[in-house]
Design an enzyme around this catalytic site. Structure first.
Site, PDB file in Angstrom:
ATOM      1  N   ASP A 121       3.413  20.874  20.536  1.00 37.58           N
ATOM      2  CA  ASP A 121       4.246  20.788  21.731  1.00 37.58           C
ATOM      3  C   ASP A 121       5.575  20.133  21.383  1.00 37.58           C
ATOM      4  OD1 ASP A 121       3.969  17.970  21.786  1.00 37.58           O
ATOM      5  OD2 ASP A 121       2.144  18.106  23.003  1.00 37.58           O
ATOM      6  N   LYS A 143       4.904  22.612  26.728  1.00 37.89           N
ATOM      7  CA  LYS A 143       5.146  22.724  28.159  1.00 37.89           C
ATOM      8  C   LYS A 143       6.424  21.967  28.495  1.00 37.89           C
ATOM      9  CE  LYS A 143       0.165  22.556  28.880  1.00 37.89           C
ATOM     10  NZ  LYS A 143      -0.944  21.740  29.402  1.00 37.89           N
ATOM     11  N   MET A 254       6.186   9.999  31.951  1.00 42.70           N
ATOM     12  CA  MET A 254       6.516  11.206  32.723  1.00 42.70           C
ATOM     13  C   MET A 254       6.915  10.858  34.152  1.00 42.70           C
ATOM     14  SD  MET A 254       3.264  13.470  31.376  1.00 42.70           S
ATOM     15  CE  MET A 254       2.119  12.165  31.840  1.00 42.70           C
TER      16      MET A 254
END
Length: 342
Positions: A121, A143, A254
């Site tokens: 990722d 992602k 996040m």
């Protein structure tokens, strides 16, 4: 003993049945060598050594390779024995840390070096993968906000399919696989398919990114605990009350997109308005940046600075401590001004 040899432009003879020697062939080609493959023992191996710098014999269970080793010794050609490629596929979940190659563990580097397939990722150290995993097929399954070209179920299916084909699959993830990394789901997928799976822990960004900004998540006399929270979705009222009541440091991963809800919720739950807050963007990269403020001002401060993911939020007095430890007078003055305004 481990030797490093520059094989660029040199000829390597790989001996062994193709099914077990394929990985060695790919590795030597990736190192820049001209590779010849010898699938079966021959009666006159010396005739094969003209122009050869190294012979790598992959153990395929046949005794006929002894003559090739003797010929190498007689003609002064380097001879090396190698283990055969795996017949049964495996999966290794590797924590890549916050993206800095130097924070990879030795076990992570070894797993990547031995990988046949790497699913990676965007938060792991993907830019150096051609060097770290020289013979592997590299598949980007990263992602991004609002853009998931390969969903979680698709990633799990890719892992299993490649492993069942006999490959060593490395799932390279940012941070640690078990800190909001969905590593448990990937282990469950492997278990359901009967694929052996192991985990190589990584340096979590919850600790390392604040450290990169000089902010300790704990500090004697300031904070004796820290709580790590996912900011992927807004927290509940109960969760806000729990965090505000715990004290110590709150680290949010996040969390840029839910920063307004977080600050409002913590203030509603009783956290004081002048609590220091830091937003650390792109930890360990050349563009790393820290924006500081208070619980009541950080939303406006982050908006004015244009803060974006990936970023780690730190809420607590350790933010001030970090600035003091670094002697950052200018940013301390900014923080004091923000606290005075709140």
């Amino acid at each position: 003993m481990e030797l490093s040899i520059d094989l660029k432009g040199r000829t390597v003879l790989v001996a062994g049945r193709a099914a077990v020697a394929d990985r060695a062939v790919r590795r030597y080609r990736a190192a820049g060598a001209t590779v010849r493959a010898l699938g079966s023992p021959c009666e006159d191996p010396a005739a094969l050594l003209q122009g050869v710098h190294l012979v790598a014999a992959v153990d395929d269970g046949r005794p006929g390779w002894a003559a090739l080793e003797r010929a190498c010794r007689a003609h002064g050609v380097l001879f090396a024995r190698e283990e055969p490629a795996r017949h049964r596929g495996t999966v290794t979940l590797v924590g890549g840390g916050p993206g800095a190659v130097g924070l990879l563990t030795l076990d992570a580097v070894e797993a990547l070096r031995e990988a046949d397939t790497v699913l990676y990722d965007r938060l792991g150290p993907h830019e150096t993968l051609p060097r770290l995993a020289p013979v592997a097929e590299l598949i980007d399954v990263g992602k991004r906000p609002g853009h998931h070209p390969v969903g979680q179920r698709g990633i799990e299916e890719l892992m299993v399919v490649h492993a069942l084909a006999g490959k060593h699959v490395v799932r390279l993830k940012g941070g640690d696989p078990f800190v909001f990394g969905r590593g448990g789901e990937e282990i469950a997928a492997c278990a359901a398919a009967g694929v052996p799976c192991r985990v190589v822990s990584g340096v979590t960004s919850a600790v390392s990114v604040p450290a990169a900004a000089g902010i300790p998540v704990t500090h004697r006399g300031v904070s004796r605990m820290f709580t790590v929270v996912s900011g992927h979705a807004p927290l509940t009222e109960e969760e806000h009350r729990h965090l505000a009541g715990l004290g110590g440091t709150v680290v949010v991963l996040m969390g840029v997109g839910t920063l307004p809800q977080l600050t409002a919720g913590l203030h509603w739950a009783g956290m004081r308005a002048d609590m220091p807050v830091a937003v650390v963007e792109r930890g360990y990269s050349a563009s790393q940046r820290t924006t500081v403020g208070s619980l009541s001002t950080i939303v406006a401060d982050a908006a004015a600075a244009g803060c974006e993911s990936p970023a780690v939020l730190v809420v607590g007095e350790v933010v001030r401590t970090g600035l003091e430890l670094q002697g950052e007078v200018a940013r301390l003055a900014e923080l004091d001004s923000a606290l005075g305004a709140s």
